[in-house]
Design an enzyme around this catalytic site. Structure first.
Site, mmCIF file in Angstrom:
data_model
loop_
_atom_site.group_PDB
_atom_site.id
_atom_site.type_symbol
_atom_site.label_atom_id
_atom_site.label_comp_id
_atom_site.label_asym_id
_atom_site.label_seq_id
_atom_site.Cartn_x
_atom_site.Cartn_y
_atom_site.Cartn_z
ATOM 1 C CD GLU A 1 4.261 -1.672 -5.911
ATOM 2 O OE1 GLU A 1 3.257 -1.485 -6.588
ATOM 3 O OE2 GLU A 1 5.342 -1.086 -6.123
ATOM 4 C CB THR B 1 7.886 2.237 3.438
ATOM 5 O OG1 THR B 1 8.221 3.632 3.425
ATOM 6 C CG2 THR B 1 6.705 2.029 2.502
ATOM 7 N N GLY C 1 13.426 -2.890 -4.899
ATOM 8 C CA GLY C 1 12.237 -2.459 -4.173
ATOM 9 C C GLY C 1 11.437 -3.658 -3.701
#
Lengths: 718, 284
Positions: A670, A476, A667
């Site tokens: 996803e 990531t 975040g």
């Protein structure tokens, strides 16, 4: 003032990139240890039954074999909290592909050969295993809760009444298949049980008894599991996991091979025991995204305002761990509606359990919801962006709490403008030769969870700052971004800070999961940096060090935090072969403050690529008789390759969210995958007039849809 | 995965295509559906100077009745043939075999005549075409000629079609009312046949009056099991009655040995599958 104030100033290539591309970043299996042993697991060839005998004589007789581990000689361990990890305890099998034995030898080849000689006899239960998915099975039960936190049954208002009297109404049945994560790096581990520590060492809380080099999303998970099982203190188990070659959820929690390899190490103290699962072994026992069958019904008034959202989910669950994805999650929060109903039903099967896979629940549920929204827009003759804008909720419909921030409307309108969204009144009118062209849109969302606080430590040494914590970089960019966040908070140039992560020899941190890393870890880093400056000033002494923990704003529980986005797809569908080509994908996201535009873009493009792959290709076939995955390798399970991915671009709002802690970042690991299959399916409808409600959109499904809907919408030119 | 460079031409008529073939000789490869040629190019197993795409030639498209036969043009895809009522009615064996070809995507692109000229012995088209006594229509600089299927397949990937010629159609005599079955033995459904048995029988009053059996991948070309055909005539259409006639189908064949099976294994399995194919064709 550092240049990090601007997004452009935060653009930074990954610090680990040179190591990765030159092959110098050591993955778990590559840690060189003297005289290692190699472990190969033996998997069950039945789904249920008792083990009546294991004949390991031939395997033990192979020169070089150090150990054949079975339930008969495995160390007795405390019962692990994760039921799949209770392996080699009893002579029984709970799912096909469960580890029933393991061979350890001085070479991989020897171990593999000897493993092939282990003969396991089973007594089948009187009735065959339950491995066939059947929504009508009498054993199907409604669920009260999903993942412990989501309601399994949730009703607000008179849903049926609204559906019956609606001006507009759509209803569809949707299906999504089993998907497997398939990170490039397989699950792998090296375990070393330290020998000759002396009698005192066994009672010293800080003397390491077991060291494992493991591939995971956070060292804390294997540390806790192994310590508990082997009766050690967590401080006596050292886990080292600096580089991870992809995970997508499958390395979040330890799988049975971790237990078995540690058991082997326990019996062979002083020798490093290595394991790397093969691709078929990964398909058998490292989790997956479970399949779903869904029904979504929507009702709307004359103006396109939703009057009812009705979402039913049916899912198979493992008898070992009843894992269910929160598939109907998006229907709770995405759109305003006076009535709403969500319900789950599950069927218990003799299969291995599913696990987290990138956006569990949101990915499958948003496919159904956002396809249904497109169907509603078509039914009404309304622009699909406009329909979504009319149903923007002012507060979270489920909890009534205000949004921490919500920029869905901007994502939709800006995204449509940048992409150039133009749909046809009548599908099927745009073509290039045999290719019918179309465009589609779908929204995306992903909740921002609180996974608890993490700790970060900042140390000044050798004229540089080191930020250390147990965080994990699963591809990531955490190595890079955590150092950047520290540099910003310390107000020093980026290259004066380095990160030390991926080891238990660092302050505790939550695992890399639920898209929480950057803001959760990042907040701890900012707190530590500020505390460091307060304690040591701007000219710290050599060795100055400070530790602090994640802090979220007071009252954070009073708001609903989610990341959002909108996807736009342009597809070409061959009327000859039924093949779907995705020509362009564009995603516009509300990810809060973007900490590093380069790694953020990579994350989002990666998520969208995975969504494209899931939309067109990925499907694990479970044999309905025996319960194993039939296409358990990368030849049978196609993952999008370069030729499948033509043009993917992303943009974002970039507005910091005040409720996300010191970073203001949401975040984004996803949200990039959520909604992609719906956008592609909606584009297929625009191109062809075919409404596909089952993933993946393979040529056969397109051709069958065409066949059952009559001839192609435009005359065949061939 | 990237083909070598080549020129490309898409003639609109057969005569234009023939002129291009005459001009370029063995530098040219003909493209119809491309399902074999494109992988070959991508893997660089062949590097033609020019690819001549015949998929736009109207005159070779279509499936038509031609007297006692059905004529399948070189432009017809497997799916075109599968969708043809003429084929379903008169050429049951071909229809059965084509349902076993690869997958739907490939069946919608690949052509029957392309597969015949490609002449892969593991392909599913050669055996039924051979068994049904087809005639190959070939055009060349000297006009049109017809070659019987039995003379068409020369060797591995080699046929009677010359460098300057084009297979423009295959004419297959009608077998109306014949029972048919194609038994394909394969590990993964869309793969090449390990072996395949094409069987068509005409049953009169419970007895086999005529039989035609073709073999896939039992040699370097599709084969005709003439002795089995003769042995079947007069037999009752039952498993026991045909078993003996079928058991020796491998005799005199020279099947390949590869990772999927040794030659002797193929010979053995061929006997079993021939029995199954004949029984299924006879409606058993």
């Amino acid at each position: 003032m550092s240049d990090a104030a601007t997004e452009q100033g935060r653009d930074r290539a990954r610090v680990d990139a040179p190591l990765k591309v030159s092959g110098l970043a050591p993955y778990a299996y590559e840690h060189e240890l003297e005289d290692p042993l190699f472990l190969v697991p033996v998997l069950s060839t039945v789904a249920t039954g008792a083990i009546t005998g294991i004949d390991a004589e031939a395997a033990r007789a192979v020169p070089g074999v150090a150990l054949v581990l079975t339930h008969e000689n495995a160390p007795r361990l405390a019962l692990p909290t994760i039921p799949t990890l209770a392996v080699l305890r009893k002579p029984r099998v709970r799912y096909r592909g469960e580890i029933v034995a393991a061979v350890v030898a001085d070479s991989l080849e020897t171990a593999r050969y000897a493993a092939s000689l282990v003969r396991v006899d089973y007594a089948a239960p009187p009735s065959g295993p339950d491995v066939r998915l059947d929504p009508e099975d009498p054993g199907v039960r409604p669920l009260r809760r999903v993942m412990g936190v989501y309601p399994g049954q949730h009703t607000v208002g008179d849903v049926d009444g609204e559906l019956a009297g609606a001006a507009y109404r759509v209803e569809g049945h949707y299906a999504t298949p089993v998907n497997h994560h398939n990170p490039i790096e397989p699950h792998s581990m090296v375990a070393l049980w330290h020998a000759d520590l002396g009698p005192l060492a066994t009672v010293q809380p800080r003397s390491t008894r077991l060291t494992v080099w493991d591939s995971n999303q956070g060292v804390v998970a294997p540390q806790g599991v192994l310590a508990g099982a082997f009766g050690l203190l967590p401080t006596q188990v050292e886990v080292i996991s600096p580089y991870v070659g992809g995970s997508f959820g499958t390395k979040g929690m330890p799988h049975p091979h971790v237990m078995v390899t540690a058991m082997a190490a326990r019996k062979l103290p002083g020798r490093a025991v290595k394991v790397a699962l093969t691709r078929p072994q990964m398909f058998a026992g490292t989790g997956y995204r479970p399949e779903t069958r869904q029904r979504v019904a929507l009702a709307a008034d004359e103006q396109g305002r939703l009057r009812a959202v009705d979402h039913e989910v049916f899912a198979p669950v493992s008898r070992v761990i009843p894992w269910v994805d929160p598939t109907a999650g998006p229907s709770l929060s995405m759109y305003a509606s006076p009535t709403r109903r969500v319900s789950y039903r599950a069927q218990h099967l003799d299969i291995g359990p599913g696990t987290f896979m990138r956006a569990p629940g949101e990915y499958t549920g948003m496919f159904a919801l956002e396809t249904a929204m497109d169907e509603l827009a078509r039914e009404m003759g309304m622009d699909p962006v406009e329909l979504r804008l009319r149903n923007e909720p002012e507060a979270d419909p489920e909890s009534g709490r205000p949004w921490s921030s919500r920029h869905v409307a901007t994502c939709l309108t800006e995204g449509a403008r940048i992409f150039g969204l133009e749909q046809q009144q009548q599908p099927g009118g745009r073509r290039e030769g045999e290719w019918l062209l179309g465009m589609g849109v779908a929204s995306a969302s992903f909740p921002q969870m609180g996974m608890g606080p993490s700790l970060a430590r900042i140390t000044f040494t050798g004229g540089r700052y080191v930020v250390s914590m147990q965080a994990s970089d699963i591809g990531t960019g955490a190595w890079t971004v955590l150092a950047q966040i520290a540099a910003q908070a310390l107000d020093v140039p980026q290259d004066q800070v380095e990160a030390r992560i991926g080891t238990t020899d660092a302050p505790y941190a939550i695992i890399a999961g639920g898209s929480t890393g950057t803001f959760g870890w990042g907040s701890a880093v900012v707190e530590a940096a500020q505390a460091f400056r307060a304690e040591h000033g701007s000219d710290p002494a050599e060795g100055a060090t400070t530790r602090a923990r994640t802090r979220m704003p007071q009252g954070v529980r009073g708001v609903r935090r989610m990341a959002f986005g909108a996807h736009f797809a342009e597809v070409a569908v061959s009327e000859v072969s039924g093949e779907v080509r995705v020509r362009r994908l564009y995603g516009h996201f509300d990810g809060g403050r973007i900490m590093n535009p380069r790694t953020a873009r990579s994350q989002l493009v990666g998520g969208m690529t995975m969504g494209l792959s899931g939309a067109l290709f990925e499907e694990s076939y479970r044999d309905p008789r025996f319960g194993h995955v039939v296409n358990a390798d990368l030849a049978g399970y196609h993952v999008a390759a370069h030729a499948d991915v033509v043009d993917i671009e992303v943009g974002w709002v970039g507005e910091p969210d005040p409720w996300m802690g010191a970073t203001g970042a949401k975040g984004i690991g996803e949200v990039g995958i959520v909604g992609v299959p719906a956008a592609i399916g909606n584009a297929i409808f625009d191109a062809t007039g075919l409404r596909l409600r089952e993933l993946p959109f393979t040529p056969v499904k397109v051709l069958e849809a065409w066949e059952s809907s009559g001839p192609a919408p435009a005359a065949t030119v061939r | 995965m990237i083909p070598p460079e080549f020129d490309y031409a898409a003639p609109g008529t057969v005569s234009e295509a023939l002129a291009l073939l005459a001009e370029h000789g063995d530098e040219a490869k003909v493209l119809a559906g491309g399902q074999s040629l494109l992988p070959v190019l991508r893997m660089r197993l062949n590097a033609p100077g020019i690819v001549i795409d015949i998929s736009r030639i109207e005159e070779i498209k279509g499936i038509t009745e031609s007297g006692d036969a059905v004529r399948i043009g070189a432009g017809a895809t497997y799916q075109d043939v599968l969708d043809s009522a003429l084929v379903s009615e008169h050429l049951g064996l071909l229809h059965k075999a084509l349902t076993e070809v690869a997958d739907a995507q490939i069946r919608h692109r690949g052509t029957v005549c392309g597969a015949l000229v490609h002449a892969d012995p593991a392909g599913d088209v050669g055996a039924p075409v051979l068994a049904l006594d087809a005639r190959m229509v070939i055009q060349g600089p000297d006009g049109e000629r017809t070659v019987d299927a039995s003379d068409f397949f020369v060797d591995l990937f080699e046929t009677a079609v010359g460098e300057d010629e084009l297979l423009t159609a295959v004419e297959i005599p009608k077998h109306t009312g014949w029972g048919a079955h194609y038994e394909k033995f394969v590990r993964v459904s869309h793969q090449w046949a390990i072996i395949g048995i094409a069987a068509a029988v005409r049953v009169e009053g419970g007895t086999i009056a005529e039989a035609k059996v073709g073999l896939t991948n039992m040699g370097s070309t599709p084969l005709r099991a003439t002795s089995v055909e003769q042995a079947l005539v007069g037999k009752e259409a039952t498993e026991d009655a045909v078993a003996e006639a079928c058991a020796q189908v491998g005799e005199g064949t020279d099947p390949p040995s590869d990772l999927n099976g040794q030659a002797d294994y193929r010979k053995h399995v061929a006997g079993v599958l021939t029995r199954r194919a004949v029984v299924a064709a006879a409606g058993g």
